[in-house]
Design a protein around this motif. Structure first.
Motif, mmCIF file in Angstrom:
data_model
loop_
_atom_site.group_PDB
_atom_site.id
_atom_site.type_symbol
_atom_site.label_atom_id
_atom_site.label_comp_id
_atom_site.label_asym_id
_atom_site.label_seq_id
_atom_site.Cartn_x
_atom_site.Cartn_y
_atom_site.Cartn_z
ATOM 1 N N THR A 79 0.844 -1.195 0.000
ATOM 2 C CA THR A 79 0.000 0.000 0.000
ATOM 3 C C THR A 79 0.880 1.245 0.000
ATOM 4 O O THR A 79 1.785 1.376 0.814
ATOM 5 C CB THR A 79 -0.923 -0.003 1.238
ATOM 6 O OG1 THR A 79 -1.734 -1.175 1.200
ATOM 7 C CG2 THR A 79 -1.782 1.242 1.303
ATOM 8 N N ASP A 80 0.599 2.170 -0.928
ATOM 9 C CA ASP A 80 1.364 3.417 -0.996
ATOM 10 C C ASP A 80 0.828 4.477 -0.037
ATOM 11 O O ASP A 80 1.589 5.247 0.530
ATOM 12 C CB ASP A 80 1.359 3.971 -2.425
ATOM 13 C CG ASP A 80 2.210 3.132 -3.371
ATOM 14 O OD1 ASP A 80 3.233 2.578 -2.926
ATOM 15 O OD2 ASP A 80 1.852 3.038 -4.560
ATOM 16 N N CYS A 106 -7.121 1.290 1.044
ATOM 17 C CA CYS A 106 -5.687 1.083 0.874
ATOM 18 C C CYS A 106 -5.377 1.324 -0.601
ATOM 19 O O CYS A 106 -5.920 0.635 -1.470
ATOM 20 C CB CYS A 106 -5.325 -0.345 1.266
ATOM 21 S SG CYS A 106 -5.978 -0.855 2.880
ATOM 22 N N ARG A 108 -2.856 2.101 -4.058
ATOM 23 C CA ARG A 108 -1.595 1.833 -4.747
ATOM 24 C C ARG A 108 -1.532 2.767 -5.950
ATOM 25 O O ARG A 108 -2.460 2.820 -6.764
ATOM 26 C CB ARG A 108 -1.563 0.380 -5.211
ATOM 27 C CG ARG A 108 -0.367 0.003 -6.039
ATOM 28 C CD ARG A 108 0.745 -0.504 -5.181
ATOM 29 N NE ARG A 108 1.827 -1.029 -6.025
ATOM 30 C CZ ARG A 108 3.073 -1.083 -5.649
ATOM 31 N NH1 ARG A 108 3.411 -0.669 -4.449
ATOM 32 N NH2 ARG A 108 3.995 -1.556 -6.440
ATOM 33 N N GLY A 116 5.217 2.500 -0.896
ATOM 34 C CA GLY A 116 4.884 1.328 -0.087
ATOM 35 C C GLY A 116 5.757 0.126 -0.372
ATOM 36 O O GLY A 116 5.779 -0.828 0.405
ATOM 37 N N GLY A 123 4.516 4.623 2.767
ATOM 38 C CA GLY A 123 3.486 3.607 2.924
ATOM 39 C C GLY A 123 3.111 3.471 4.387
ATOM 40 O O GLY A 123 3.819 3.956 5.272
#
Length: 189
Positions: A79-80, A106, A108, A116, A123
């Motif tokens: 996850t970023d 979450c 990306r 992340g 992240g």
């Protein structure tokens, strides 16, 4: 007063609206749940759900949970960033009643960078292969291992174990992680 709006297909095959006035309605919603798994969002003044094919799409939902991140399920490791969804009025919601339940998505990024990823410098999770620096008060903060972050890395997490005595003898710093191996064994870089 009645508003009559119809669709007409143009020569290029696209549907075009025609009528005397444009209808006013909330922004279109693209899934059954606001920012549900697989949905995409844009970063404007506030985070909005947009079609993943839109030029405004910047990130995709890779996990969506109710409640708060501190008490709910963990986001996937890659996850970023996390979007917090508060309960209250929203022009875009899953059933059109103006109420979006509390939760978190979450996210990306659709394109690099991916903070992340291990060593990426951000992240919501600290992972093996991440770098950290001492932030004071017994805390550490993540930073990019390549030195591109605001702070240079001081330590790199090389492994994760269940308890401190399981860390290798070269360990210079213990870092709290999530999961069944909550101790990160880090060495000075």
């Amino acid at each position: 007063m009645a508003l009559i709006v119809g669709c007409q297909q143009s020569a290029d095959g696209a549907d075009r609206a025609r009528g005397s006035a444009a209808p006013t309605s909330p922004a279109p919603h693209h899934g059954t749940v606001f920012l549900g798994p697989g949905d995409c969002g844009s970063r404007d003044e506030q985070f909005r759900e947009v079609p993943c094919t839109s030029e405004k799409a910047v990130a995709r939902v890779i996990g969506r949970h109710g409640g708060r991140p501190s008490t709910g399920p963990a986001c996937p490791p890659v996850t970023d960033f996390v979007v917090h969804i508060s309960q209250g009025y929203s022009p875009v919601d899953e059933d059109g009643d103006g109420d979006v339940g509390q939760g978190y998505a979450c996210m990306r990024n659709l394109q690099a960078p991916h903070p992340g990823d291990p060593g990426g410098g951000g992240g919501p999770h600290t992972l093996v292969a991440d770098c950290v620096y001492k932030a004071g008060g017994g805390r550490v903060k993540e930073t990019a291992c390549d030195g591109s972050g605001k702070r240079k890395p001081q330590f790199k997490i090389e492994s994760a174990v269940a308890t401190r005595p399981q860390c290798p003898s070269w360990t210079d710093l213990y870092v709290r992680l999530r999961g069944d191996k909550p101790v990160g064994c880090a060495h000075r870089v």
